[in-house]
Design an enzyme around this catalytic site. Structure first.
Site, PDB file in Angstrom:
ATOM      1  N   LYS A  79       0.843  -1.194   0.000  1.00 53.37           N
ATOM      2  CA  LYS A  79       0.000   0.000   0.000  1.00 53.37           C
ATOM      3  C   LYS A  79       0.880   1.246   0.000  1.00 53.37           C
ATOM      4  CE  LYS A  79      -3.858   2.113   2.585  1.00 53.37           C
ATOM      5  NZ  LYS A  79      -4.786   1.968   3.728  1.00 53.37           N
ATOM      6  N   SER A 157      -9.744   2.478   2.759  1.00 55.45           N
ATOM      7  CA  SER A 157      -8.796   3.155   1.889  1.00 55.45           C
ATOM      8  C   SER A 157      -7.864   2.205   1.146  1.00 55.45           C
ATOM      9  CB  SER A 157      -7.956   4.135   2.716  1.00 55.45           C
ATOM     10  OG  SER A 157      -7.170   3.433   3.672  1.00 55.45           O
ATOM     11  N   SER A 181     -10.409   0.196   7.051  1.00 51.87           N
ATOM     12  CA  SER A 181      -9.799   0.294   5.724  1.00 51.87           C
ATOM     13  C   SER A 181      -9.115  -0.972   5.222  1.00 51.87           C
ATOM     14  CB  SER A 181      -8.790   1.452   5.690  1.00 51.87           C
ATOM     15  OG  SER A 181      -9.459   2.681   5.690  1.00 51.87           O
TER      16      SER A 181
END
Length: 494
Positions: A79, A157, A181
């Site tokens: 990420k 997210s 998330s």
């Protein structure tokens, strides 16, 4: 092997690598090819094929020598919130354009020390603020699942991480979870996502959103892979004052699937008004599956749940407004062009106005407001007190002998990109309704795919565990996974 290498789980790939059936180089090449052909998903935003090939070469050497760790040779995505040495780390934001850290986050260093292969950086909502991946400076990642040719959100997210794992672009990915998330996007794409106990994984080198809530975790194809990856990610880190100095168990060895005698709580407060019938039915089915596996099911009360979302959306923006004050264009990242006569104040104002997107600006302003003189006690202090009550609710339930809590993971299946882009941001915030309590209480939570809705989209269930009992939680999730038998995959339209 005739099977598509990218479809392997971590556990399967590990066994084939150790047996010499495949090499890390072959596995990595297959993933890089898959990524090249999946531009429509917009999951990977910074590609690092040279690093991947070097990591794979070193992994193959370790494998030939024997005694390689479980993650050795496993290609993963990272990420964009994790700082990676010499590789763009933008947190999905324009304000960090050009930022290439001179250091490695502890979690990614742990993974690379274990032999994992970095394929590249994954898309995400800007500074992890969002539930649909639509606030990203790179544009949204796209869910590999599709209905009626509509582009769907992979959640947020950690949307790029979810999309990449579900589409078999990588075998696993790192995510972070501040209010859901990891778990919400995992549920939206039909994979498994674990948010560990706060402090289990180091936050050092992860771009901060809300420091008392952020936690890194694995996003994988199944529960066993979560257990394998968490062991490599976790561990005490003296560079992070909130990192727990506790031993890291062999989580995979704890996966027996035997949950006879375990007590599973069903919180009555999670039955929300207007909950879709499909979510209600899936929850009831999850309850039945765990009961059939030998667990005792009890109704429980978490009375302060209704205050969780308002408390979260005071605490998280308050911490964000403080954390994001460091982005000013002085030392790194984007700096706005200045007009003649502009001073440092104008530079700050122009840089932050250009660099931050609308959602980040909104949360900074909310956070600054609730921390300001005259409002600190009315909002921030009160939210902190509510947080303590929410944590106490969970402590009371666990003290009564409950081993884990079963809830829906999300209030719906994945929605269309652009559908929630209304003038009312609260509609988007409601996606976190089942997940934020876990962050506020610092508990571990895992989302497991458990079925499909009427349109054929994945739906997930969430299990919440006792602090530091990820092994027990993953074993309960393993039992649920086996009972649900979820094997559906998206059609490869991209």
């Amino acid at each position: 092997m005739t099977r598509d290498l990218t479809a392997l789980t971590i556990a399967e790939a590990r066994d084939h690598l150790r047996a010499g059936d495949i090499t890390a180089t072959d596995l990595t090449a297959a993933c890089l090819t898959a990524i090249e052909g999946a531009g429509a998903l917009n999951a990977f935003v910074h590609h690092t094929p040279e690093i991947a090939e070097e990591h794979a070469r070193i992994a193959d050497q370790r494998l030939r020598q024997g005694n390689a760790p479980d993650m050795c040779g496993i290609p993963i995505g990272i990420k964009d919130l994790f700082c990676t040495h010499g590789v763009a780390s933008q947190a999905g934001s324009r304000i960090l354009e050009g930022f290439r850290p001179e250091y490695e986050s502890t979690v990614t260093q742990n993974l690379f020390d274990a032999g994992a292969v970095m394929l590249g950086k994954l898309n995400m909502d800007e500074f992890a603020m969002g539930s649909s991946n639509e606030t990203s400076v790179y544009g949204p990642a796209v869910n590999p699942w599709k209905v009626d040719d509509r582009a769907l959100t992979p959640g947020g997210s950690s949307g790029g991480s979810a999309a990449a794992v579900a589409a078999d672009l990588c075998l696993a990915a790192t995510g972070t979870d501040t209010g859901g998330s990891i778990r919400q996007p995992a549920a939206f794409v039909g994979i498994t996502g674990l948010k560990p106990t706060y402090g289990r994984c180091s936050r050092w080198g992860i771009v901060a959103f809300a420091s008392s809530l952020d936690q890194a975790g694995p996003m994988t194809k199944d529960v066993r892979d979560c257990a394998i990856m968490l062991k490599a990610m976790a561990g005490h880190d003296p560079k992070d004052s909130t990192s727990a100095d506790l031993p890291v168990p062999d989580f995979e060895a704890m996966l027996s699937g035997d949950i006879r005698g375990k007590t599973i709580g069903i919180p009555r407060e999670y039955r929300m008004d207007g909950m879709p019938d499909e979510i209600e039915a899936l929850w009831a089915h999850g309850r039945a599956m765990l009961q059939d596996a030998g667990a005792k099911i009890v109704d429980i009360s978490l009375p302060h749940t209704k205050y969780a979302l308002p408390a979260y959306y005071v605490i998280a923006p308050a911490e964000a407004s403080s954390n994001l004050a460091r982005y000013d264009g002085v030392r790194y990242g984007r700096r706005a062009k200045l007009a003649q006569g502009d001073g440092i104040t104008e530079m700050y104002e122009k840089t932050r106005a250009e660099g931050f997107g609308p959602e980040v600006r909104r949360r900074i302003m909310v956070g600054t407001y609730v921390l300001s003189a005259g409002f600190y006690d009315a909002y921030y202090n009160r939210a902190r007190k509510v947080r303590a009550l929410i944590r106490k609710d969970f402590e009371d339930v666990f003290a009564q002998g409950v081993d884990a809590i079963l809830t829906p993971a999300t209030p719906s299946a994945a929605f269309g990109l652009g559908e929630m882009a209304s003038a009312d941001p609260v509609q988007m915030y409601l996606n976190d309704v089942f997940t934020v309590t876990v962050n506020l209480a610092g508990l571990p939570g895992v989302a497991v795919p458990a079925g499909l809705d009427g349109k054929g989209l994945p739906l997930g269930l969430q299990l919440i565990g006792r602090p530091w009992e990820e092994g027990d939680l993953l074993n309960t999730a393993y039992a649920l996974e086996r009972a649900a038998g979820f094997v559906s995959k998206p059609a490869k339209w991209w």
